[in-house]
Design a protein around this motif. Structure first.
Motif, short mmCIF file in Angstrom:
data_model
loop_
_atom_site.label_atom_id
_atom_site.label_comp_id
_atom_site.label_asym_id
_atom_site.label_seq_id
_atom_site.Cartn_x
_atom_site.Cartn_y
_atom_site.Cartn_z
N HIS A 96 7.94 10.39 -13.16
CA HIS A 96 6.87 11.20 -12.59
C HIS A 96 6.59 10.78 -11.15
CE1 HIS A 96 5.70 13.22 -16.27
NE2 HIS A 96 5.63 12.07 -16.92
N PRO A 97 5.92 11.63 -10.39
CA PRO A 97 5.38 11.18 -9.10
C PRO A 97 4.46 9.97 -9.33
CG PRO A 97 5.22 13.56 -9.28
CD PRO A 97 5.67 13.07 -10.61
N TRP A 98 4.50 9.02 -8.40
CA TRP A 98 3.79 7.75 -8.58
C TRP A 98 3.12 7.36 -7.26
CZ3 TRP A 98 6.65 2.43 -8.73
CH2 TRP A 98 5.74 1.40 -9.00
N VAL A 99 1.83 7.08 -7.33
CA VAL A 99 1.09 6.55 -6.19
C VAL A 99 0.57 5.17 -6.57
CG1 VAL A 99 -1.05 7.75 -6.91
CG2 VAL A 99 -0.79 6.95 -4.55
N CYS A 100 0.76 4.23 -5.67
CA CYS A 100 0.35 2.84 -5.90
C CYS A 100 -0.52 2.45 -4.71
CB CYS A 100 1.58 1.95 -6.02
SG CYS A 100 1.22 0.20 -6.30
N LEU A 101 -1.77 2.10 -4.95
CA LEU A 101 -2.69 1.92 -3.83
C LEU A 101 -3.70 0.82 -4.11
CD1 LEU A 101 -5.25 4.90 -3.92
CD2 LEU A 101 -3.72 4.33 -5.80
N GLY A 102 -4.17 0.21 -3.02
CA GLY A 102 -5.18 -0.82 -3.16
C GLY A 102 -5.03 -1.93 -2.15
N ASP A 103 -5.58 -3.08 -2.48
CA ASP A 103 -5.56 -4.27 -1.63
C ASP A 103 -4.44 -5.18 -2.13
OD1 ASP A 103 -5.96 -6.61 -0.27
OD2 ASP A 103 -7.97 -7.00 -1.06
N PHE A 104 -3.35 -5.24 -1.37
CA PHE A 104 -2.20 -6.04 -1.77
C PHE A 104 -2.31 -7.48 -1.26
CE2 PHE A 104 -0.87 -1.69 -2.04
CZ PHE A 104 -0.04 -1.65 -3.14
N ASP A 138 5.38 3.73 2.29
CA ASP A 138 4.03 4.06 2.72
C ASP A 138 3.82 5.56 2.82
OD1 ASP A 138 2.45 1.55 3.41
OD2 ASP A 138 4.31 1.15 4.49
N LEU A 139 2.69 6.03 2.31
CA LEU A 139 2.28 7.41 2.50
C LEU A 139 1.69 7.54 3.90
CD1 LEU A 139 1.77 10.24 1.20
CD2 LEU A 139 -0.50 9.38 0.54
N LYS A 161 -3.81 -5.36 7.93
CA LYS A 161 -3.65 -4.18 7.08
C LYS A 161 -3.28 -4.66 5.68
CE LYS A 161 -1.39 0.28 6.60
NZ LYS A 161 -0.49 1.30 7.20
N LEU A 162 -4.30 -4.97 4.89
CA LEU A 162 -4.10 -5.47 3.54
C LEU A 162 -4.12 -4.33 2.51
CD1 LEU A 162 -6.35 -8.68 3.54
CD2 LEU A 162 -3.93 -8.46 4.15
N ASP A 163 -4.76 -3.22 2.87
CA ASP A 163 -4.92 -2.09 1.95
C ASP A 163 -3.99 -0.97 2.38
OD1 ASP A 163 -7.80 -2.96 0.69
OD2 ASP A 163 -7.69 -3.37 2.85
N ARG A 164 -3.32 -0.36 1.42
CA ARG A 164 -2.37 0.69 1.77
C ARG A 164 -2.11 1.58 0.56
NH1 ARG A 164 0.96 -2.81 4.53
NH2 ARG A 164 2.07 -1.01 5.34
N VAL A 165 -1.44 2.72 0.83
CA VAL A 165 -1.05 3.67 -0.21
C VAL A 165 0.47 3.79 -0.19
CG1 VAL A 165 -1.28 6.01 -1.10
CG2 VAL A 165 -3.22 4.93 0.09
N LEU A 166 1.09 3.49 -1.32
CA LEU A 166 2.53 3.58 -1.47
C LEU A 166 2.86 4.69 -2.47
CD1 LEU A 166 3.20 -0.24 -1.88
CD2 LEU A 166 3.67 1.10 0.19
N VAL A 167 3.95 5.41 -2.24
CA VAL A 167 4.36 6.49 -3.14
C VAL A 167 5.87 6.47 -3.32
CG1 VAL A 167 2.41 7.98 -2.54
CG2 VAL A 167 4.53 8.14 -1.21
N ASN A 168 6.34 7.06 -4.42
CA ASN A 168 7.78 7.15 -4.66
C ASN A 168 8.32 8.49 -4.17
OD1 ASN A 168 6.86 8.90 -6.63
ND2 ASN A 168 7.90 7.88 -8.33
N SER A 169 9.62 8.69 -4.27
CA SER A 169 10.25 9.91 -3.75
C SER A 169 9.79 11.14 -4.53
CB SER A 169 11.77 9.78 -3.79
OG SER A 169 12.22 9.54 -5.12
N ALA A 170 9.53 10.99 -5.83
CA ALA A 170 9.07 12.13 -6.62
C ALA A 170 7.70 12.60 -6.15
CB ALA A 170 9.01 11.75 -8.11
N TRP A 171 6.86 11.67 -5.71
CA TRP A 171 5.56 12.04 -5.14
C TRP A 171 5.77 12.83 -3.84
CZ3 TRP A 171 0.37 11.07 -6.53
CH2 TRP A 171 -0.56 11.39 -5.53
N GLN A 172 6.63 12.33 -2.98
CA GLN A 172 6.86 12.99 -1.71
C GLN A 172 7.41 14.41 -1.91
OE1 GLN A 172 5.74 11.78 0.95
NE2 GLN A 172 6.36 9.68 1.41
N THR A 173 8.20 14.60 -2.95
CA THR A 173 8.76 15.92 -3.25
C THR A 173 7.70 16.86 -3.83
OG1 THR A 173 10.95 14.97 -3.66
CG2 THR A 173 10.51 17.16 -4.58
#
Length: 267
Positions: A96-104, A138-139, A161-173
């Protein structure tokens, strides 16, 4: 994130402020309940898939678009503690599309920090290896470049920049027009992140919020003297906007002494 609410007080706060919402937490993995996920049960169907002391991983349905998965992250502030988080990220790999976000609690590049301390390049490499291994990137993000500051003045100020939003290719599509906003921090030391989820067909963007520090502010104004407290809501709004403007200017000149002093006075 970083609610600072111990487990015994959790139910009380939810009853008082979020009784019409559904809530997930990770108290079973950490006594401080470092993450809460809160949603409108009338609008979304959420399935909990996994949780740990640094993440909550869910599946989201009924957004008026395709099903997707989301991971909310709050990385530990010491290097060894984040190894479990990196391992988790690389073992998800959903279809599935996947978004991963928060304080890394880590940057991906040396340029994402302003500090007088020497960066640990191995720590940065470990983070990037986990991101690449998970098939994430990165989104597109607008707003604040540095999402955390220690709020010290003069030469003691640090930015990262400790906080960010990451996404996979299915999300971008699936969500080709999606993006994130990193907002001014306000009274917090972290910038809130807002992810705008927009399906390919024309529709109104739907907001998917992440707020790095949950602050429950419910003022009760009773019988206040008109002379001292007239238009208090307007004054609070003006003060908040002034603080946000100051913090956005600081993103352009992070070590400006005048702006640092102004931020302190407005906070």
């Amino acid at each position: 994130m970083e609610t600072r609410v111990r487990a015994p007080k959790f139910d009380y706060i939810i009853r008082k402020g979020f009784r019409f919402f559904q809530v997930l937490n990770n108290y079973e993995h950490h006594s401080n309940g470092r993450l809460w996920v809160i949603w409108n049960k009338e609008s979304l169907r959420i399935t909990a898939l996994s949780s740990g002391n640094q993440w909550i991983h869910i599946q989201v349905e009924d957004l008026g678009c395709v099903t997707f998965q989301a991971s909310f992250v709050y990385g530990l502030n010491f290097v060894e503690g984040r190894y479990d988080l990196w391992t988790f990220l690389q073992h998800i790999r959903p279809h599935h599309p996947w978004v991963c976000l928060g304080d890394f609690n880590c940057v991906r590049e040396v340029e994402e920090r302003i500090s007088d301390t020497v960066p640990n390049l191995q720590v940065i490499d470990d983070f990037n290896e986990a991101v690449y291994g998970a098939g994430l990137d990165d989104l597109l993000t607008h707003g604040c470049k540095y999402t955390w500051t220690n709020k010290q003045e003069d030469g003691d100020r640090k930015w990262m920049k400790l906080d960010r939003v990451l996404v996979n290719s299915a999300w971008q599509t699936s969500f080709t027009s999606s993006y994130a906003d990193a907002l001014a921090a306000g009274v917090s030391d972290h910038s809130p992140l807002v992810v705008w989820v927009t399906p390919d067909e024309p529709s109104r963007p739907k907001q998917f919020r992440l707020v790095n520090h949950l602050k429950l502010i419910k003022p009760k104004l009773k019988s206040m003297h008109q002379r001292d407290f007239s238009n208090i809501s307007g004054r609070v709004k003006d003060a908040k906007l002034a603080l946000q403007r100051c913090q956005l200017l600081l993103q352009q000149t992070p070590l400006n002494a005048e702006l640092l002093s102004q931020e302190k006075n407005l906070s």
